[in-house]
Structures are given as C-alpha cells and as structure tokens.
Design a protein around this motif. Structure first.
Motif, PDB file in Angstrom:
ATOM      1  N   ARG A   1      -4.220 -47.899  13.569  1.00 55.64           N
ATOM      2  CA  ARG A   1      -4.203 -49.147  12.816  1.00 55.64           C
ATOM      3  C   ARG A   1      -4.430 -50.336  13.747  1.00 55.64           C
ATOM      4  N   PHE A   2      -4.976 -51.409  13.194  1.00 53.93           N
ATOM      5  CA  PHE A   2      -5.229 -52.614  13.982  1.00 53.93           C
ATOM      6  C   PHE A   2      -3.910 -53.211  14.474  1.00 53.93           C
TER       7      PHE A   2
ATOM      8  N   GLY B   1       6.790 -61.636  17.328  1.00 57.00           N
ATOM      9  CA  GLY B   1       5.694 -60.732  16.987  1.00 57.00           C
ATOM     10  C   GLY B   1       5.777 -60.104  15.622  1.00 57.00           C
ATOM     11  N   VAL B   2       6.926 -60.215  14.950  1.00 52.95           N
ATOM     12  CA  VAL B   2       7.110 -59.614  13.626  1.00 52.95           C
ATOM     13  C   VAL B   2       6.921 -60.673  12.548  1.00 52.95           C
TER      14      VAL B   2
ATOM     15  N   THR C   1       2.171 -53.738  19.753  1.00 50.46           N
ATOM     16  CA  THR C   1       2.177 -52.386  20.323  1.00 50.46           C
ATOM     17  C   THR C   1       3.551 -51.988  20.845  1.00 50.46           C
ATOM     18  N   HIS C   2       4.585 -52.755  20.489  1.00 50.44           N
ATOM     19  CA  HIS C   2       5.949 -52.461  20.918  1.00 50.44           C
ATOM     20  C   HIS C   2       6.872 -52.399  19.705  1.00 50.44           C
ATOM     21  N   ALA C   3       7.886 -51.544  19.787  1.00 47.23           N
ATOM     22  CA  ALA C   3       8.869 -51.446  18.705  1.00 47.23           C
ATOM     23  C   ALA C   3       9.725 -52.707  18.662  1.00 47.23           C
ATOM     24  N   ARG C   4      10.172 -53.057  17.468  1.00 46.93           N
ATOM     25  CA  ARG C   4      11.028 -54.218  17.273  1.00 46.93           C
ATOM     26  C   ARG C   4      12.175 -53.856  16.317  1.00 46.93           C
TER      27      ARG C   4
ATOM     28  N   LEU D   1      11.242 -51.372  13.489  1.00 50.45           N
ATOM     29  CA  LEU D   1       9.824 -51.294  13.190  1.00 50.45           C
ATOM     30  C   LEU D   1       9.086 -50.766  14.418  1.00 50.45           C
ATOM     31  N   GLY D   2       8.460 -49.610  14.276  1.00 47.88           N
ATOM     32  CA  GLY D   2       7.658 -49.080  15.359  1.00 47.88           C
ATOM     33  C   GLY D   2       6.386 -49.893  15.536  1.00 47.88           C
ATOM     34  N   PRO D   3       5.607 -49.628  16.580  1.00 51.51           N
ATOM     35  CA  PRO D   3       4.345 -50.344  16.786  1.00 51.51           C
ATOM     36  C   PRO D   3       3.395 -50.115  15.608  1.00 51.51           C
ATOM     37  N   ARG D   4       2.756 -51.194  15.168  1.00 54.92           N
ATOM     38  CA  ARG D   4       1.763 -51.130  14.086  1.00 54.92           C
ATOM     39  C   ARG D   4       2.342 -50.476  12.827  1.00 54.92           C
ATOM     40  N   THR D   5       3.522 -50.924  12.442  1.00 55.77           N
ATOM     41  CA  THR D   5       4.144 -50.408  11.228  1.00 55.77           C
ATOM     42  C   THR D   5       4.653 -51.549  10.365  1.00 55.77           C
ATOM     43  N   ALA D   6       5.055 -51.207   9.151  1.00 55.69           N
ATOM     44  CA  ALA D   6       5.570 -52.195   8.204  1.00 55.69           C
ATOM     45  C   ALA D   6       6.648 -51.574   7.346  1.00 55.69           C
ATOM     46  N   ARG D   7       7.490 -52.425   6.765  1.00 57.29           N
ATOM     47  CA  ARG D   7       8.496 -51.987   5.799  1.00 57.29           C
ATOM     48  C   ARG D   7       8.477 -52.937   4.613  1.00 57.29           C
TER      49      ARG D   7
END
Length: 422
Positions: A284-285, A371-372, A388-391, A412-418
C-alpha cells in the motif's frame, strides 16, 4: 479501469470489459423505454428500434448516501454480487441495460453509469450488437483517418490489450460519431451517464512493434487531443442531462493541473489505484505517495466534484479494504463521490462490508498528529497511519471495534487503518 484489464479496464475474450463509478453531483433526467433489438450496424438501428415506455417496478425508499459504489464489468460480476444497488454508483457494461429498472427500484438514488472507452475501438460487438467502445471497428473503418497510424499508414494496436485499436480522439468526426452513438444508447434506457475510460493524459499504452502514430506522436499531443475530446463530449453529455465521468490518468505532479484544466468539461472523475498499485496484495502507498491521493480526493470533495476512487486487491485482503475506505472517509464531504473496492478474483462479490463501512455523516475536518490522521463521524472514528512505522493512538471514550470491544487506545501498524464505531 483495470480489473483484469486496462485503464478502467477492458476484458477481451467474448468482448468483456472492465469499468468504474461515482456519487452525487449533477443528476441525469429519467428516460425509460423498452429494450430495443440492437444489431452491430450501430446507432441508426438502435434509434429506429426504440419502442414505447416499459413498466417499472415499484420504487423502494432511497437509502442514505454511503459514499460507496461498485464497478462490475466482467460477465458474472453482477450475478456474484448480492444487492448490487446498495451503493451510490454502479458502473456496468452497455449490454446490462435490462437490469436498470430493478436496480433503481431497489435504490432510487443509485446512479447507473454505462462503460465506454474513449480512445480505442474493437472488432467484435457483444451479442446484443453493443460495444464497450463509443465507435465499433466496422463503423470506424469507413473513416480511415480516425485510426492512429504510423508513417507507413499501418493502424496501431495496443500491445498491453491486444485487439484494441487506438483512435484519433482529436478528430472532430470521431468525436461527433462517439457522441451520437453513446447518446443513442443512453436515451434507449434509464442510464444516468457514462464512465469514460482511457481519457489519457500521456501515451500510457505501449503499441505492437512500438509503432508511433503520426497524428499523436508524443505526450503533449496526447494531452491536447484528450482535452479536445472532453471539451466536446463532456458538455454534450451534460447538456443532454447525463453524467460524464472520465477515468483519468494522473500522477503526483500532474493531478492538480489536469483536474484544474479539465473539470469544467465533466461531471466528476474516476481514479484507479487509490491506495496501491496492482490487482492483488501489492504494498500500500505510504507517506508522500499516499498523501497526494488523499489531497486529490480532498480537492474534489471541497468542490463537490464527485470522485470515484478505485482500489483493486484480493477479496481476502482486509487490511487494504480498511486502508482504502478509511483514506476515502478522511476527505468525504458526505454527499459526492464513492470509494470502490474491486476484488481481483472471478466469482467474488463486489461488495465487501469492510470496504464499505458506514459511519454516518462526517463531523469536522481530518487532523494529523505524529503521522496519524483521524476524523470523527457521527457514528464512529477514522484512523489512518500512512507511515512506515507503527503508532499507538489514544481515542476518546465510547468507541469500539467491529467485534464490539470497547477501546481507549489502538495500535496501528505501518500503512494500516482502523474504523471504530460508537
């Protein structure tokens, strides 16, 4: 659109193609007539075959806007998708017109768009006599200047989609014939508009033997040719009461200038590969590559210019479904446009609950911290981590996961969403 095919995707075999969708914006007038008997001879037979008004099912109550849609262009996509009318927009092939009355009875707010390719022609028609292109090969052959040809006069053929012959979209005669044919089909049934594929900003399709046309030899000429086509076709479709929704090819450094130049001609836009390239589980971008897509969606939303944002992947790729939907919801204005997830597999439903999560109306603007990105909705919260980093993110009281677990923080892992509910 590219679902097992090209720019909005054309699937060749028995001449099946692939397409796109949208929400809100200008509304088409309603016209309903019986399905005509159509032959491959074209629009003249279509116009003479029209009969009187067809009976329509009793309309249902229109659901609230969802900012969702469906692109169903391969032969079984609609049959494999339960309740295909549940979104705001549906893109389907011209020969699926018999489904329109039932679709609109199920959802009177649904906008049904006919797929048509702008920049190419094909030899074979569907068994109904209808083409996925605006002009068929037989008709085009009576006007040789419509074809793109090399210095030796040989007609070009796209090598990425064999059987597609590129046309000179800047030719006034071709534009007139394309508009005549497409309007005749629109008027024959209760379509709301057209999903216009291959509105090219540059020479993005390679050709057999790498041949170069004398009519459109470079990217700058391609851009001007497509603008000429849209400047003619867009106002003509809109003036007749239909939506004109091109699938536009843009990049990080061209999207703003292209949309600024061309939006005056059209009703809205389609854009593929919204949060990733490819048709399956590609990466994912993130960061700047993700942000320009999000900014483009925000630009359209601020102008109430419908955008159909399309992502492809496996039907089991739940992380991409969430990332796609959440990125869209960060900028949705609650009225126009749609996020569309297209599964790569055959036989799969084109409606996934995770790719179409509804959280009600947006509340406030998106905000970014560390970044989130987040945005509140009437019935939930959108969180996107395009880095590219977990938050780890703290959330207000009252939010829960899809399974019902109450949470106060989310990793939230890198390049993920909830997408949280409340």
């Amino acid at each position: 659109m590219q679902h097992r095919l090209g720019t909005l995707g054309i699937t060749l075999g028995t001449m099946l193609l692939t397409v796109g969708t949208l929400s809100g914006g200008a509304q088409a007038t309603v016209r309903t007539v019986d399905a005509p008997r159509v032959t491959a001879t074209g629009a003249q037979d279509l116009r003479t075959a029209l009969r009187g008004p067809a009976a329509r099912p009793r309309p249902a109550r229109a659901p609230a806007r969802s900012g969702s849609g469906i692109v169903a262009l391969d032969w079984s996509d609609l049959d494999d998708t339960p309740r295909p009318a549940r979104g705001d927009y549906l893109v389907m092939q011209p020969w699926e017109y018999a489904r329109i009355p039932a679709l609109k009875a199920a959802n009177p707010r649904l906008r049904v768009l006919m797929y048509k390719d702008a920049a190419a022609t094909v030899v074979e028609a569907h068994e109904t006599g209808l083409y996925p292109t605006g002009v068929g090969y037989r008709e085009a052959s009576t006007h040789p200047r419509w074809f793109l040809t090399d210095r030796a006069g040989r007609r070009l053929e796209w090598s990425d989609w064999r059987g597609l012959y590129p046309m000179n979209v800047a030719d006034a005669g071709y534009q007139r014939a394309w508009g005549d044919n497409v309007l005749a089909e629109l008027r024959a049934h209760d379509w709301d508009g057209v999903s216009i594929d291959d509105t090219l900003t540059y020479l993005s399709h390679p050709t057999v033997d790498d041949r170069v046309s004398t009519q459109i030899p470079d990217d700058a000429t391609m851009y001007r040719a497509t603008e000429s086509f849209l400047a003619t076709i867009g106002p003509r479709l809109r003036g007749a009461g239909y939506l004109a929704v091109p699938n536009v090819t843009v990049e990080w450094d061209t999207w703003r200038s292209t949309l600024t130049d061309w939006s005056r001609y059209v009703s809205g836009w389609e854009n593929e590969y919204f949060v990733k390239w490819g048709l399956d589980r590609e990466t994912r971008f993130h960061d700047a590559d993700w942000e320009w897509k999000m900014r483009m969606a925000a630009w359209c939303a601020a102008r109430r210019l419908p955008l159909l944002a399309i992502t492809y992947s496996s039907r089991s790729d739940r992380a991409t479904m969430r990332y796609h939907r959440a990125t869209w919801l960060l900028t949705w204005n609650g009225r126009t446009g749609a996020s569309i997830f297209v599964p790569a597999e055959e036989g799969a439903s084109h409606w996934s609950p995770r790719a179409n999560t509804r959280l009600g109306a947006p509340r406030g603007k998106p905000r970014e911290r560390d970044g989130v990105w987040r945005r509140a909705y009437a019935r939930g919260l959108v969180l996107v981590n395009p880095t590219t980093h977990a938050r780890r993110v703290t959330v207000p009281r009252g939010y829960r996961t899809r399974s019902g677990t109450v949470v106060r923080s989310v990793r939230l892992g890198p390049r993920t969403a909830r997408l949280l509910r409340r």
